[in-house]
Structure formats: structure tokens, C-alpha cells
Design a protein around this motif. Sequence first.
Motif, mmCIF file in Angstrom:
data_model
loop_
_atom_site.group_PDB
_atom_site.id
_atom_site.type_symbol
_atom_site.label_atom_id
_atom_site.label_comp_id
_atom_site.label_asym_id
_atom_site.label_seq_id
_atom_site.Cartn_x
_atom_site.Cartn_y
_atom_site.Cartn_z
ATOM 1 N N LEU A 48 39.500 -25.208 -28.979
ATOM 2 C CA LEU A 48 38.465 -25.523 -28.848
ATOM 3 C C LEU A 48 37.174 -25.345 -27.720
ATOM 4 O O LEU A 48 36.594 -25.105 -27.609
ATOM 5 N N THR A 49 38.000 -26.022 -26.744
ATOM 6 C CA THR A 49 37.576 -26.159 -25.623
ATOM 7 C C THR A 49 36.984 -24.781 -25.068
ATOM 8 O O THR A 49 36.154 -24.033 -24.187
ATOM 9 N N ARG A 50 37.806 -23.474 -24.987
ATOM 10 C CA ARG A 50 37.765 -21.831 -24.948
ATOM 11 C C ARG A 50 37.099 -21.858 -25.083
ATOM 12 O O ARG A 50 36.013 -20.830 -25.356
ATOM 13 N N THR A 71 35.537 -38.344 -28.990
ATOM 14 C CA THR A 71 36.148 -37.608 -27.686
ATOM 15 C C THR A 71 36.369 -36.134 -28.425
ATOM 16 O O THR A 71 36.818 -35.496 -29.363
ATOM 17 N N VAL A 72 36.786 -35.644 -27.449
ATOM 18 C CA VAL A 72 36.993 -34.202 -27.894
ATOM 19 C C VAL A 72 38.448 -33.550 -28.279
ATOM 20 O O VAL A 72 38.050 -32.631 -29.572
ATOM 21 N N PRO A 73 39.507 -34.137 -28.352
ATOM 22 C CA PRO A 73 40.970 -34.155 -29.005
ATOM 23 C C PRO A 73 40.317 -34.434 -30.908
ATOM 24 O O PRO A 73 40.737 -34.005 -31.758
ATOM 25 N N ASP A 74 38.944 -35.796 -30.956
ATOM 26 C CA ASP A 74 38.307 -35.445 -32.203
ATOM 27 C C ASP A 74 38.173 -34.487 -32.834
ATOM 28 O O ASP A 74 38.032 -34.006 -33.752
ATOM 29 N N GLU A 97 38.820 -32.073 -35.862
ATOM 30 C CA GLU A 97 37.677 -31.988 -37.065
ATOM 31 C C GLU A 97 38.181 -30.256 -37.705
ATOM 32 O O GLU A 97 37.379 -29.934 -38.656
ATOM 33 N N VAL A 98 38.223 -29.642 -37.125
ATOM 34 C CA VAL A 98 38.132 -28.437 -37.020
ATOM 35 C C VAL A 98 39.497 -27.425 -36.760
ATOM 36 O O VAL A 98 39.393 -26.192 -37.332
ATOM 37 N N ASN A 99 40.302 -28.089 -36.893
ATOM 38 C CA ASN A 99 42.067 -27.994 -36.829
ATOM 39 C C ASN A 99 42.248 -27.136 -36.209
ATOM 40 O O ASN A 99 42.943 -25.924 -36.396
ATOM 41 N N MET A 100 41.902 -27.431 -34.946
ATOM 42 C CA MET A 100 42.200 -26.518 -33.354
ATOM 43 C C MET A 100 42.880 -27.701 -32.355
ATOM 44 O O MET A 100 42.581 -28.862 -32.846
#
Length: 324
Positions: free
Chosen positions: A249-251, A234-237, A241-244
Motif C-alpha cells: 500500500l505504501t509503495r 493506522t496505515v495497517p488499517d 481495507e484494500v486487501n494489501m
Amino acid sequence: MRTLSDVRSVSVMLAVYDGAMLFEAAAACEVFGVDRELTDGWYDFRVCAPPRARLTGGWLRVDTPYGFEALADADTVIVPACGDVEAEPPADLVDAVRAAHDRGARLVSLCTGAFVLAAAGVLDGRRATTHWEHTAALAARHPRVRVDPDVLYIDEGTVLTSAGKAAGMDLCLHIVTADHGAAVANELARRLVVPARRAGGQAQFIAVPAVDDTGHAFAELLHWVSGRLHEPLTVPDLAREVNMSTRNLTRRFAAVTGTTPLRWLHTQRVHRAQELLETTDDSVELIAARTGMGTAATLRRHFNRALGVPPDVYRRTFRSHPAG
């Protein structure tokens, strides 16, 4: 409108004219004019031009036995970019393009070649694009054309247009995908050392990263995801992974790639499903599991939305044309 089940085009003709640009013409020649034995029945490719036609700058002359009258026999006509969009396109080329369209040929413009198609009237009432510097001029000169300045290319079935330079290569690979399948197009992209199948709806100004682009801000994340498409990510996953945060992350992902993490993830899953449908006998249910879509119903929904056909139709179309 052209569909995957239609008879594939065999004859592809590149219409070169005085002032045509070298890069786009060469891209079409590389994609359609070189048989790399990737599949049976590659394109019958010809360059058509008036006598002593010269590319932009005048330092390269085209010598071919085929004039524009040969376009009457083409299944696909490709019009490369023009160096001067203010000049009227050659009348004989405009007439030949219009006649090819009336006969049912597939028409393709690369970059500012869209001005030739527009002059022929074949873009009237259609969505079309060209290089972002010239979209306003195209819209002003041809108000019946629905010009979209924010995409790499547009496939309207029998009429396809692209933005500038690299987007022309994207459109050529998109056509190979439609004609010969994703596995063949991917292998061709690897042979040409170019990114495979950037989606046409991406923004013109932002390069969508290839997974092997190690200099990209999200390169490590894309590698990580591409090796785990079978997992229900998922997007939260991805954000973890990138500590955001998910929002950050989406932005940032959209700012860099021109798309959202979720849309990118769905696109990668569909591409993987295409390859598995072409190269394996796995059931749709198993492919859904191997691409992280969970169920066959979910795979069919996303596949239909992306390609306009269900997975079984796609498989029947392309399993008869395996990669060489």
C-alpha cells in the motif's frame, strides 16, 4: 516572515506584461478578483499593465487604467507566467517588483513568473520553484536561488512561488487559507470546482487526488478514510481495507499520490481540525478526539508542525473572519 497573526493584505495587484500567459493570469483574477461574499473584506484587486500589453500569442490585449507604478501601493503583487523564459523580463516590471519587495509587499509568482522575481533579485538565497521544464534554466541563470524542482509551491513568508498551471491555483488557494482561513478557502475551491488545498510539498508530476475523484485508484479508500477521521486509524488499517500488505500500500500510494498514506492521513486530520477550530466552539481536547489524534498534545504537535502556530492561536486568528 509573514505569520497568521499579521495584518492581512487588502490590496492585491496582478502585474500583466507583454507575453504573460492567460491561464495563470485568469486564475489570479478568479481567486482574488471576484468577491463571492464568502467572508467580510475580500481583496481590493487590480490588474496593472503597460498600455496595450498583450498576453501570449498576441490575440488578447489588456486594457487597464493601472500601470506598473500602481504596484507601489500593493500589499500583494502577483506575477503570472511568461511565455518566453529566454527573453529578459521588462525592466520597468523588474524595478517595480524590486521596489514593492523593499517596501514589504508580499510577492507571488505563478509558474515561470519566477523568472521575473529572480531578475529582481528577490529570490536570492531563498527556496523557489517554477514549472519543472524550466527549473534547470532558472537555476543556471540565477545560481543564488535555491531552486526546488519537486514541489507544487513554496511559501517563504513574503515571497511565494509555484510550479506550472494548476499549481498556480493551488498557491492562490494557499494564500486565501493564510489570509481568511481553511473554511473560506475550502468553500472557494468548491465554488471553483477545484481540489482544495493540495500541499505545497507534493511532487509536481503526480496529481494528489481529491477525495471526490471517483476515477482515482484509491478513491474508495480515501472516501472510507475521510468518513472515519475520528477513529484511531493506522496505515495497517488502511492496508486491510484494500486487501494489501502495508508495504505494498505504501509503495503504490506514493507512486499514485506523491505522498505516503501516513502523511496523507495526518494532513486530512489537520485540515479537519482547522475547519472545526474555525466553525465550532469545541475544545482542543474534543477536536483532537473528533480528528482521531487522541490527545490535545498530539493535535498541538501535528498542528504546529503543519501550520507553524498552535491551535488556539489559529482559532483566535480566524474565528473573527467567519465564512459568509
